[in-house]
Write an enzyme that holds these catalytic residues in place. Structure first.
Site, PDB file in Angstrom:
ATOM      1  N   ARG A  72       0.829  -1.203   0.000  1.00  0.00           N
ATOM      2  CA  ARG A  72       0.000   0.000   0.000  1.00  0.00           C
ATOM      3  C   ARG A  72       0.865   1.255   0.000  1.00  0.00           C
ATOM      4  NH1 ARG A  72      -2.518  -3.825   3.049  1.00  0.00           N
ATOM      5  NH2 ARG A  72      -4.715  -4.216   2.523  1.00  0.00           N
TER       6      ARG A  72
ATOM      7  N   HIS B 209       2.281 -13.007  -5.188  1.00  0.00           N
ATOM      8  CA  HIS B 209       1.225 -13.027  -4.173  1.00  0.00           C
ATOM      9  C   HIS B 209       0.573 -14.411  -4.056  1.00  0.00           C
ATOM     10  CE1 HIS B 209      -1.979 -11.419  -1.636  1.00  0.00           C
ATOM     11  NE2 HIS B 209      -1.375 -10.237  -1.663  1.00  0.00           N
TER      12      HIS B 209
ATOM     13  N   TYR C 160      -0.759 -17.687  -2.367  1.00  0.00           N
ATOM     14  CA  TYR C 160      -1.245 -18.144  -1.062  1.00  0.00           C
ATOM     15  C   TYR C 160      -0.895 -19.625  -0.926  1.00  0.00           C
ATOM     16  CZ  TYR C 160      -4.516 -14.094  -0.990  1.00  0.00           C
ATOM     17  OH  TYR C 160      -5.094 -12.846  -1.004  1.00  0.00           O
TER      18      TYR C 160
ATOM     19  N   HIS D 285      -0.828  -2.525  -4.571  1.00  0.00           N
ATOM     20  CA  HIS D 285      -0.303  -3.519  -5.511  1.00  0.00           C
ATOM     21  C   HIS D 285      -0.275  -3.041  -6.965  1.00  0.00           C
ATOM     22  CE1 HIS D 285       0.128  -6.260  -2.298  1.00  0.00           C
ATOM     23  NE2 HIS D 285      -1.041  -6.825  -2.319  1.00  0.00           N
TER      24      HIS D 285
ATOM     25  N   GLU E 130       5.171 -12.237   0.956  1.00  0.00           N
ATOM     26  CA  GLU E 130       5.410 -11.290  -0.135  1.00  0.00           C
ATOM     27  C   GLU E 130       6.761 -10.605   0.085  1.00  0.00           C
ATOM     28  OE1 GLU E 130       1.733  -8.822  -0.483  1.00  0.00           O
ATOM     29  OE2 GLU E 130       0.932 -10.366   0.883  1.00  0.00           O
TER      30      GLU E 130
ATOM     31  N   ASP F 144      -1.005  -9.050   8.515  1.00  0.00           N
ATOM     32  CA  ASP F 144      -0.905  -8.402   7.205  1.00  0.00           C
ATOM     33  C   ASP F 144       0.213  -7.370   7.312  1.00  0.00           C
ATOM     34  OD1 ASP F 144      -1.323  -7.634   4.623  1.00  0.00           O
ATOM     35  OD2 ASP F 144      -3.316  -6.780   4.923  1.00  0.00           O
TER      36      ASP F 144
END
Length: 344
Positions: A76, A175, A177, A101, A309, A248
């Protein structure tokens, strides 16, 4: 070792890399998206260990960034703007008041040029893209090459190269998961994770860095010895609650250990290690994942995956003391992250 190619929806191509041990990695030219990684458990059962859509058309609206290459800047950017060389650059605000992103024109939504390659030791893909000056609000023409290499040691090597004709922010990441239980059998509560980091970045309620670094000692963010991810999901620590009862957060890597991350899933015996040249990483535990997405393996739910990330910090655009995302004109951006899979 081999490479298979198939057409997807009449507009994309999916490349599947397979090594001599039977591990495979599938990648779309659209967004450089890793759609599947198939690895064995301790009993030799090969299963998918990443999150991806069952129906490929859903990647058109990939708001969760499943498996995607992220750029120009991962993370961000506060206020969707930054100053560089006494000039203010305004970006798309696609995450509240902030830029996330790379924005709606980010690298996760472009079709990359792909060149497959095959050697005796490895199989891979070289993905290239040229991002034009002003694209997404960023300065400079940037040439990007990302190489995915799968070895016979079950290593997936992601190599990032870039150059720009103007000084500009850039920090690239992937990114994906991960869920080492295989085929989405369980959430990541029981994943044991070790991270070579003694400091993480404090966030405000918009998940924007405050400028403060917090020492991990005595918090659920202390992964220097391995701990369960689930420790942070129900903890009363304010930073866990801000992130939607999970993680996060950007961790500054100490680079003391040979590997920066180790992940173990006890039920399957799968182990994943991560080595990176990057100065830090965002640990994201899918706290905001909706419960109705049709994924390969079943419906999505909160905590179904974990992202690592690896990147520099966009907070450096507004605060001192953070790993810089600025690439000087004419200089080379070069970073590497290697994921290695095994079982025990």
């Amino acid at each position: 070792m081999n490479i298979e190619t198939k057409d997807v929806l009449g507009m994309w191509k999916e490349y599947t890399l397979t090594n001599d041990l039977g591990m495979s990695v599938s990648v779309l030219d659209y967004g450089g998206i890793i759609t599947k990684i198939i690895v064995p458990d301790r009993n030799g059962n090969r299963e998918n260990v990443v999150l991806g859509y069952k129906n490929y058309q859903d990647y058109n609206q990939n708001s969760n960034y499943f498996g995607a290459l992220i750029g120009r800047v991962g993370g961000r950017i506060q206020g969707a703007s930054f100053e560089l060389g006494n000039k203010t650059y305004n970006l798309a605000a696609n995450n509240g008041n902030n830029h996330l992103h790379g924005g709606p024109e980010g690298f996760h939504q472009v079709i990359w040029e792909v060149a497959p390659f095959l050697t005796e030791e490895a199989v891979g893909l070289s993905l290239t893209h040229k991002s034009m000056d002003g694209e997404g609000g960023y300065p400079g023409n940037i040439d990007v090459t990302v190489t995915y290499t799968l070895t016979n040691e079950n290593e997936l090597d992601l190599n990032y190269l870039a150059s720009s004709d103007q000084t500009s922010p850039i920090t690239l990441t992937n990114h994906t998961y991960f869920n080492l239980s295989g085929s989405l059998k369980n959430t990541v509560h029981e994943h044991r994770v070790a991270i070579d980091s003694s400091k993480f970045v404090e966030l405000d309620k918009e998940l924007i860095p405050t400028g403060n670094l917090i020492h991990v000692e005595g918090t659920p963010f202390d992964f220097r010895d391995d701990r369960l991810l689930g420790d942070g999901f129900n903890d009363d620590t304010e930073q866990n609650k801000i992130a939607g009862n999970g993680y996060d957060h950007y961790f500054i890597l100490d680079h003391i250990s040979d590997t920066q991350v180790t992940v173990q899933e006890p039920a399957s015996g799968r182990v994943m290690t991560l080595k990176t040249t990057q100065p830090g990483l965002v640990l994201y535990t899918a706290n905001g994942l909706a419960e109705d997405l049709n994924l390969a393996g079943g419906l999505s739910r909160k905590y179904l995956g974990v992202c690592f990330e690896t990147q520099a910090s966009p907070a450096s655009l507004h605060h001192e003391g953070f790993p810089s995302v600025i690439l000087q004109a004419g200089e080379k951006y070069s970073e590497q992250t290697v994921f290695t899979f095994s079982s025990k």
